[in-house]
Write an enzyme that holds these catalytic residues in place. Structure first.
Site, PDB file in Angstrom:
ATOM      1  N   SER A   8     -10.738 -11.165  -6.902  1.00 40.99           N
ATOM      2  CA  SER A   8     -11.206  -9.853  -7.364  1.00 40.99           C
ATOM      3  C   SER A   8     -10.017  -9.039  -7.859  1.00 40.99           C
ATOM      4  O   SER A   8      -9.100  -8.733  -7.076  1.00 40.99           O
ATOM      5  CB  SER A   8     -11.893  -9.102  -6.230  1.00 40.99           C
ATOM      6  OG  SER A   8     -12.056  -7.746  -6.614  1.00 40.99           O
ATOM      7  N   HIS A  33     -13.384 -12.172 -10.588  1.00 49.02           N
ATOM      8  CA  HIS A  33     -14.426 -11.251 -10.120  1.00 49.02           C
ATOM      9  C   HIS A  33     -14.007  -9.824 -10.480  1.00 49.02           C
ATOM     10  O   HIS A  33     -12.881  -9.407 -10.187  1.00 49.02           O
ATOM     11  CB  HIS A  33     -14.567 -11.423  -8.612  1.00 49.02           C
ATOM     12  CG  HIS A  33     -15.671 -10.653  -7.976  1.00 49.02           C
ATOM     13  ND1 HIS A  33     -16.980 -11.084  -7.986  1.00 49.02           N
ATOM     14  CD2 HIS A  33     -15.666  -9.488  -7.285  1.00 49.02           C
ATOM     15  CE1 HIS A  33     -17.736 -10.210  -7.332  1.00 49.02           C
ATOM     16  NE2 HIS A  33     -16.965  -9.229  -6.902  1.00 49.02           N
ATOM     17  N   ASP A  35     -15.051  -5.872 -10.104  1.00 49.06           N
ATOM     18  CA  ASP A  35     -15.861  -4.937  -9.323  1.00 49.06           C
ATOM     19  C   ASP A  35     -15.988  -3.604 -10.044  1.00 49.06           C
ATOM     20  O   ASP A  35     -15.043  -2.819 -10.082  1.00 49.06           O
ATOM     21  CB  ASP A  35     -15.206  -4.715  -7.955  1.00 49.06           C
ATOM     22  CG  ASP A  35     -15.360  -5.921  -7.053  1.00 49.06           C
ATOM     23  OD1 ASP A  35     -16.508  -6.336  -6.826  1.00 49.06           O
ATOM     24  OD2 ASP A  35     -14.332  -6.438  -6.587  1.00 49.06           O
ATOM     25  N   MET A  37     -17.499   0.054 -10.217  1.00 47.68           N
ATOM     26  CA  MET A  37     -18.035   1.093  -9.315  1.00 47.68           C
ATOM     27  C   MET A  37     -18.091   2.421 -10.054  1.00 47.68           C
ATOM     28  O   MET A  37     -17.135   2.788 -10.738  1.00 47.68           O
ATOM     29  CB  MET A  37     -17.119   1.240  -8.100  1.00 47.68           C
ATOM     30  CG  MET A  37     -16.840  -0.060  -7.381  1.00 47.68           C
ATOM     31  SD  MET A  37     -15.730   0.233  -6.002  1.00 47.68           S
ATOM     32  CE  MET A  37     -15.418  -1.445  -5.443  1.00 47.68           C
ATOM     33  N   HIS A  66     -19.463  -7.726 -11.088  1.00 45.76           N
ATOM     34  CA  HIS A  66     -20.260  -7.232  -9.958  1.00 45.76           C
ATOM     35  C   HIS A  66     -20.488  -5.744 -10.177  1.00 45.76           C
ATOM     36  O   HIS A  66     -19.567  -4.940 -10.035  1.00 45.76           O
ATOM     37  CB  HIS A  66     -19.471  -7.527  -8.673  1.00 45.76           C
ATOM     38  CG  HIS A  66     -20.103  -7.009  -7.419  1.00 45.76           C
ATOM     39  ND1 HIS A  66     -19.430  -6.982  -6.215  1.00 45.76           N
ATOM     40  CD2 HIS A  66     -21.338  -6.514  -7.165  1.00 45.76           C
ATOM     41  CE1 HIS A  66     -20.219  -6.487  -5.279  1.00 45.76           C
ATOM     42  NE2 HIS A  66     -21.370  -6.187  -5.825  1.00 45.76           N
ATOM     43  N   MET A  68     -21.629  -2.370  -9.146  1.00 41.40           N
ATOM     44  CA  MET A  68     -22.011  -1.464  -8.047  1.00 41.40           C
ATOM     45  C   MET A  68     -22.239  -0.099  -8.691  1.00 41.40           C
ATOM     46  O   MET A  68     -21.455   0.836  -8.517  1.00 41.40           O
ATOM     47  CB  MET A  68     -20.886  -1.430  -7.002  1.00 41.40           C
ATOM     48  CG  MET A  68     -20.808  -2.703  -6.179  1.00 41.40           C
ATOM     49  SD  MET A  68     -19.242  -2.904  -5.303  1.00 41.40           S
ATOM     50  CE  MET A  68     -18.291  -3.719  -6.585  1.00 41.40           C
ATOM     51  N   MET A 139     -22.911  -9.467   0.507  1.00 36.14           N
ATOM     52  CA  MET A 139     -21.745  -8.648   0.837  1.00 36.14           C
ATOM     53  C   MET A 139     -21.382  -8.881   2.300  1.00 36.14           C
ATOM     54  O   MET A 139     -22.252  -8.827   3.180  1.00 36.14           O
ATOM     55  CB  MET A 139     -22.035  -7.154   0.628  1.00 36.14           C
ATOM     56  CG  MET A 139     -22.159  -6.707  -0.818  1.00 36.14           C
ATOM     57  SD  MET A 139     -20.776  -7.129  -1.889  1.00 36.14           S
ATOM     58  CE  MET A 139     -19.416  -6.258  -1.108  1.00 36.14           C
ATOM     59  N   ASP A 177     -18.482 -11.848  -0.399  1.00 39.15           N
ATOM     60  CA  ASP A 177     -17.558 -10.875  -0.986  1.00 39.15           C
ATOM     61  C   ASP A 177     -17.227  -9.805   0.041  1.00 39.15           C
ATOM     62  O   ASP A 177     -18.115  -9.074   0.489  1.00 39.15           O
ATOM     63  CB  ASP A 177     -18.255 -10.257  -2.218  1.00 39.15           C
ATOM     64  CG  ASP A 177     -17.395  -9.264  -2.979  1.00 39.15           C
ATOM     65  OD1 ASP A 177     -16.228  -9.069  -2.612  1.00 39.15           O
ATOM     66  OD2 ASP A 177     -17.918  -8.696  -3.955  1.00 39.15           O
TER      67      ASP A 177
HETATM   68  C1  DX5 Z   1     -16.032  -4.458  -2.426  1.00 36.40           C
HETATM   69  C2  DX5 Z   1     -15.849  -5.424  -3.589  1.00 36.40           C
HETATM   70  C3  DX5 Z   1     -15.026  -6.610  -3.284  1.00 36.40           C
HETATM   71  C4  DX5 Z   1     -13.605  -6.327  -2.936  1.00 36.40           C
HETATM   72  C5  DX5 Z   1     -13.151  -7.385  -1.984  1.00 36.40           C
HETATM   73  O1  DX5 Z   1     -17.031  -3.540  -2.752  1.00 36.40           O
HETATM   74  O2  DX5 Z   1     -17.112  -5.894  -4.032  1.00 36.40           O
HETATM   75  O3  DX5 Z   1     -15.092  -7.574  -4.342  1.00 36.40           O
HETATM   76  O4  DX5 Z   1     -12.748  -6.329  -4.038  1.00 36.40           O
HETATM   77  O5  DX5 Z   1     -11.893  -7.049  -1.523  1.00 36.40           O
HETATM   78  P1  DX5 Z   1     -11.211  -7.789  -0.295  1.00 36.40           P
HETATM   79  O6  DX5 Z   1     -11.192  -9.249  -0.626  1.00 36.40           O
HETATM   80  O7  DX5 Z   1      -9.862  -7.163  -0.251  1.00 36.40           O
HETATM   81  O8  DX5 Z   1     -12.045  -7.501   0.921  1.00 36.40           O
HETATM   82 ZN    ZN Z   2     -17.351  -7.634  -5.585  1.00 40.23          ZN
END
Ligand code: DX5
Ligand code: ZN
Length: 224
Positions: A8, A33, A35, A37, A66, A68, A139, A177
């Site tokens: 990620s 990946h 993320d 947000m 992903h 969010m 998750m 994840d």
């Molecule tokens: C959290 C994200 C993850 C995050 C994981 O909302 O969806 O993908 O980047 O980070 P680590 O691997 O550091 O827990």
């Molecule tokens: Zn993610």
């Protein structure tokens, strides 16, 4: 199923984004990946389609996006345009969009179709859609921030998905994840997960090759 590792970029050095993406590819990552947000669906803001497009130029790895965000249906075309290969939306965004219609739109755009359940959401919320997806994301932390602790209770959802996959003849990936390191990846793998998202345990490490190999279970995990 072979284990796939999806670093990620949330945990990478954003000032060196292109180099970080290329380094993850060179180190053996299977997917990247990303993320996304929006500050509404989760209490954090990361990046949007412009950053996805920038990463696209620097790697040939599949981009696993992903979302969010509160309105994945509204923003979907922009992420497709940016070069996403797989797009995952949350079942909890249901109040804001029609999940089945959004999954169909991802499919129609030619992208892999992913559906995610957040840490507090029961497996049953995703059940009606399991026949329509390529990837089921469980998750293992509360979505929103990297660097959180793995919540082992979510393994029951991984096991339930693996069970349904076996019995119904589905072929979707099961992805985990959040808080994934060599130890928690091994635990998730034993319950049926096959795609491992890792931010901190790849980009927070000095040696990306060793980090990815450890996540894949190719080397013995370091003692806790
Ligand atoms: C959290 C994200 C993850 C995050 C994981 O909302 O969806 O993908 O980047 O980070 P680590 O691997 O550091 O827990
Ligand atoms: Zn993610």
């Amino acid at each position: 199923m072979p284990s796939l590792i999806a670093p990620s970029i949330l945990a990478c050095d954003f000032a060196r984004l292109g180099e970080e993406a290329a380094a993850a590819e060179k180190a053996g990552a299977d997917w990247l990946h990303l993320d996304v947000m929006d500050g509404h669906f989760v209490d954090n803001i990361s990046f949007g389609p412009a950053v996805v497009a920038a990463v696209r130029k620097r790697t040939s790895l599949p981009l696993d996006v992903h979302l969010m965000i509160a309105r994945p249906d509204h923003f979907l075309p922009r992420f497709v345009q940016a070069g996403a290969n797989r797009i995952t939306v949350h079942v909890e965004s249901e109040a804001r969009h029609d999940v089945a219609a959004t999954l169909a739109a991802i499919r129609a755009a030619g992208c892999g179709v992913g559906l995610c359940v957040n840490a507090d959401t029961p497996f049953e919320a995703a059940e009606p859609f399991l026949g329509d997806i390529d990837l089921f994301l469980v998750m293992t932390v509360h979505a929103g921030f990297g660097g959180q602790k793995f919540i082992a209770e979510n393994m029951s959802k991984v096991a339930a998905a693996a069970d349904r996959r076996r019995h119904e003849g589905y072929s979707f990936h099961i992805q985990v994840d959040g808080g994934i390191n060599a130890q928690t990846a091994a635990e998730a793998r034993s319950h049926g997960a096959d795609v491992f998202v890792a931010g901190t345990s790849v980009f927070g490490q000095a040696d990306y090759v060793a980090a990815i190999r450890a996540l894949r279970g190719e080397t013995a995990p370091a003692p806790l």
